[in-house]
Design an enzyme around this catalytic site. Structure first.
Site, PDB file in Angstrom:
ATOM      1  N   ASP A  80      -1.436  -7.772   4.569  1.00  0.00           N
ATOM      2  CA  ASP A  80      -0.664  -6.787   3.808  1.00  0.00           C
ATOM      3  C   ASP A  80       0.773  -6.689   4.358  1.00  0.00           C
ATOM      4  O   ASP A  80       1.014  -6.989   5.534  1.00  0.00           O
ATOM      5  CB  ASP A  80      -1.407  -5.435   3.962  1.00  0.00           C
ATOM      6  CG  ASP A  80      -1.012  -4.405   2.929  1.00  0.00           C
ATOM      7  OD1 ASP A  80      -0.427  -4.783   1.903  1.00  0.00           O
ATOM      8  OD2 ASP A  80      -1.318  -3.207   3.146  1.00  0.00           O
ATOM      9  N   HIS A  81       1.710  -6.235   3.529  1.00  0.00           N
ATOM     10  CA  HIS A  81       3.080  -5.835   3.928  1.00  0.00           C
ATOM     11  C   HIS A  81       3.713  -6.520   5.130  1.00  0.00           C
ATOM     12  O   HIS A  81       4.061  -5.862   6.115  1.00  0.00           O
ATOM     13  CB  HIS A  81       3.071  -4.336   4.259  1.00  0.00           C
ATOM     14  CG  HIS A  81       3.098  -3.497   3.043  1.00  0.00           C
ATOM     15  ND1 HIS A  81       4.161  -3.439   2.188  1.00  0.00           N
ATOM     16  CD2 HIS A  81       2.158  -2.666   2.525  1.00  0.00           C
ATOM     17  CE1 HIS A  81       3.895  -2.611   1.192  1.00  0.00           C
ATOM     18  NE2 HIS A  81       2.678  -2.135   1.362  1.00  0.00           N
ATOM     19  N   HIS A 178       3.161   5.484  -1.192  1.00  0.00           N
ATOM     20  CA  HIS A 178       2.183   5.279  -0.118  1.00  0.00           C
ATOM     21  C   HIS A 178       1.749   6.625   0.423  1.00  0.00           C
ATOM     22  O   HIS A 178       2.541   7.557   0.486  1.00  0.00           O
ATOM     23  CB  HIS A 178       2.824   4.487   1.031  1.00  0.00           C
ATOM     24  CG  HIS A 178       2.897   3.020   0.779  1.00  0.00           C
ATOM     25  ND1 HIS A 178       4.019   2.283   0.988  1.00  0.00           N
ATOM     26  CD2 HIS A 178       1.959   2.150   0.356  1.00  0.00           C
ATOM     27  CE1 HIS A 178       3.776   1.017   0.695  1.00  0.00           C
ATOM     28  NE2 HIS A 178       2.535   0.910   0.300  1.00  0.00           N
ATOM     29  N   HIS A 206       0.456  -0.480  -5.297  1.00  0.00           N
ATOM     30  CA  HIS A 206       0.156   0.115  -3.990  1.00  0.00           C
ATOM     31  C   HIS A 206       0.093   1.633  -4.168  1.00  0.00           C
ATOM     32  O   HIS A 206       0.604   2.169  -5.138  1.00  0.00           O
ATOM     33  CB  HIS A 206       1.258  -0.221  -2.978  1.00  0.00           C
ATOM     34  CG  HIS A 206       1.262  -1.647  -2.559  1.00  0.00           C
ATOM     35  ND1 HIS A 206       1.347  -2.040  -1.254  1.00  0.00           N
ATOM     36  CD2 HIS A 206       1.170  -2.797  -3.284  1.00  0.00           C
ATOM     37  CE1 HIS A 206       1.333  -3.360  -1.180  1.00  0.00           C
ATOM     38  NE2 HIS A 206       1.227  -3.846  -2.407  1.00  0.00           N
ATOM     39  N   GLY A 207      -0.514   2.291  -3.188  1.00  0.00           N
ATOM     40  CA  GLY A 207      -0.544   3.750  -3.246  1.00  0.00           C
ATOM     41  C   GLY A 207      -1.555   4.264  -4.255  1.00  0.00           C
ATOM     42  O   GLY A 207      -1.279   5.206  -5.001  1.00  0.00           O
ATOM     43  N   ALA A 208      -2.744   3.634  -4.293  1.00  0.00           N
ATOM     44  CA  ALA A 208      -3.763   4.066  -5.268  1.00  0.00           C
ATOM     45  C   ALA A 208      -4.543   5.287  -4.788  1.00  0.00           C
ATOM     46  O   ALA A 208      -5.274   5.897  -5.568  1.00  0.00           O
ATOM     47  CB  ALA A 208      -4.718   2.929  -5.577  1.00  0.00           C
ATOM     48  N   ASN A 228      -4.078  -1.236  -4.076  1.00  0.00           N
ATOM     49  CA  ASN A 228      -4.216  -1.115  -2.622  1.00  0.00           C
ATOM     50  C   ASN A 228      -4.679   0.286  -2.265  1.00  0.00           C
ATOM     51  O   ASN A 228      -4.092   1.270  -2.727  1.00  0.00           O
ATOM     52  CB  ASN A 228      -2.871  -1.370  -1.935  1.00  0.00           C
ATOM     53  CG  ASN A 228      -2.540  -2.839  -1.856  1.00  0.00           C
ATOM     54  OD1 ASN A 228      -3.116  -3.653  -2.572  1.00  0.00           O
ATOM     55  ND2 ASN A 228      -1.621  -3.182  -0.980  1.00  0.00           N
ATOM     56  N   VAL A 229      -5.721   0.344  -1.448  1.00  0.00           N
ATOM     57  CA  VAL A 229      -6.279   1.639  -1.046  1.00  0.00           C
ATOM     58  C   VAL A 229      -6.326   1.696   0.472  1.00  0.00           C
ATOM     59  O   VAL A 229      -6.904   0.815   1.111  1.00  0.00           O
ATOM     60  CB  VAL A 229      -7.707   1.829  -1.600  1.00  0.00           C
ATOM     61  CG1 VAL A 229      -8.246   3.208  -1.241  1.00  0.00           C
ATOM     62  CG2 VAL A 229      -7.742   1.620  -3.098  1.00  0.00           C
TER      63      VAL A 229
HETATM   64 ZN   LIG Z   1       1.439  -0.907   0.350  1.00  0.00          ZN
END
Ligand SMILES: [Zn+2]
Length: 295
Positions: A80-81, A178, A206-208, A228-229
Site C-alpha cells: 500500500d501507499h 483516510h 481509499h478511506g472506505a 481500502n479498509v
Molecule cells: Zn489509502
C-alpha cells in the site's frame, strides 16, 4: 491461492462488485482476513502499509504470501501507499506482485515521473501498479473547501496520467478521506462518473471505513473495483485487546488474541457483504485467473 490483483479487480468489475483491500500488521490481522473470506467464499487483498513493513519487515511479507498460498480462497498481496522506491523494490524482491506507487504528495509533474518509473520497474517483474492523483486527505479539519477541491482527482488529468504512466489501477479522490469521517461523508459521484467515462482501468477508493452502504453501492456501480479498509478493522482489534487485557486480566495470551481475531473477522465479513464479494470466489478460479497468478 495466491492471486493476481489485476485478475481480482477485472473480474470484480465485469461482475459489478468490489474487492476489499484490508491492511494487515500481524498474524492476527491476516488470520482475520482468511477466516472471513473462507467463511464467505470471497476473494480479498492483504495489504501491507510501508509503516507496517518497517514494523514487520520481510517476515510480514512472507506471512501474507504464505497465508494467501495456503488459503483455498483467491487472495492477492499488495504493498500500500509507497512513496519510497526502496519499499517497492523490497516488496518486489520478496515476491509481492502488486504495489501502490504513491506520488500524490508530489506535484503533478513529479508524481507522473515517479509513478512512471516505479510502474516500469514493477511491470518488468510482472507486478501490477496502483497509483493516485489528487490527494486523499486524512485530516479534513482545517482544510477550506477550495483547498479540498484542489486535491480532488481531475478527470482530464487522470486520463493523461494513466496514459503516460501505464498504471493498472487508479485511486481516485472524490471526497473520501483516510481514517474516520468527522462529518457525514460526501462523495462527488458526478466526478467519479466522469472519470469512469474517460478511463478503462479499475478504480480504487481509499478511506472506505465509515462509508454508508448506499455510497459503497453507488461507487461500485460507477466503476470502483477495490476499497481500502484499515481504520475499522484496526479499531476492532484495539478495542477487543483493551477489553481483553484491561478488563478481563487474562492469564494467557491466546485467549485475548483469539477474541481480537474474532472481532476483526466480524468487521471484515460485514465489508465483504457490503462490497458484494461474498460467494464470488468461484469466479476467480478460472484458467485466466491461474494464468495471471503465475505471471
Ligand atoms: Zn489509502
Amino acid at each position: 491461492m495466491l492471486s493476481s490483483t489485476r485478475e481480482l479487480l477485472e473480474t470484480a468489475r465485469r461482475n459489478v462488485y468490489a474487492i476489499g483491500g484490508f491492511n494487515v500488521y500481524n498474524l492476527e490481522g491476516v488470520q482475520a482476513v482468511l477466516r472471513a473470506v473462507e467463511k464467505h467464499h470471497s476473494p480479498a487483498i492483504l495489504q501491507i502499509h510501508p509503516s507496517a513493513l518497517i514494523y514487520g519487515g520481510l517476515p510480514l511479507i512472507s506471512l501474507c504470501l504464505e497465508a494467501a498460498r495456503s488459503s483455498p480462497m483467491p487472495i492477492a498481496v499488495h504493498l500500500d501507499h509507497s512513496t519510497n522506491p526502496t519499499d517497492i523494490l523490497t516488496a518486489l524482491k520478496a515476491g509481492v506482485r502488486s504495489i501502490m506507487a504513491d506520488g500524490s504528495p508530489l506535484s503533478y509533474g513529479e508524481n507522473l515521473k515517479f509513478t512512471k518509473k516505479m510502474a516500469d520497474i514493477a511491470h518488468g517483474q510482472g507486478a501490477a501498479v496502483e497509483a493516485e492523483i489528487g490527494r486523499i486527505s486524512g485530516t479534513e479539519d482545517g482544510l477550506t473547501v477550495t483547498e479540498k477541491e484542489a486535491k480532488m482527482t481531475d478527470p482530464q488529468q487522470a486520463v493523461e496520467f494513466v496514459a503516460a504512466t501505464g498504471v493498472d489501477f487508479l485511486a481516485v479522490t472524490i471526497g473520501n478521506v483516510h481514517g474516520e469521517y468527522k462529518s457525514p461523508p460526501r462523495l462527488d459521484f458526478v466526478r467519479l462518473a466522469k472519470i469512469r467515462d474517460l478511463i478503462t482501468i479499475p478504480l480504487v477508493l481509499h478511506g472506505a471505513s465509515g462509508l454508508p452502504p448506499e455510497m459503497v453501492s453507488k461507487s461500485i456501480e460507477l466503476g470502483v473495483s477495490k476499497f481500502n479498509v484499515n481504520t475499522e478493522v484496526r479499531m476492532a482489534f484495539m478495542d477487543s485487546l483493551t477489553q481483553g487485557f484491561c478488563v478481563n486480566s487474562p492469564q494467557d495470551l491466546l485467549e485475548p488474541l483469539g477474541e481480537a481475531i474474532a472481532a476483526m473477522t466480524e468487521v471484515i465479513s460485514e465489508k465483504l457483504y457490503l462490497f458484494g464479494s461474498v460467494d464470488k470466489a468461484h469466479l476467480h478460479q478460472s484458467p485466466y485467473a491461474e494464468m495471471l497468478a503465475l505471471s
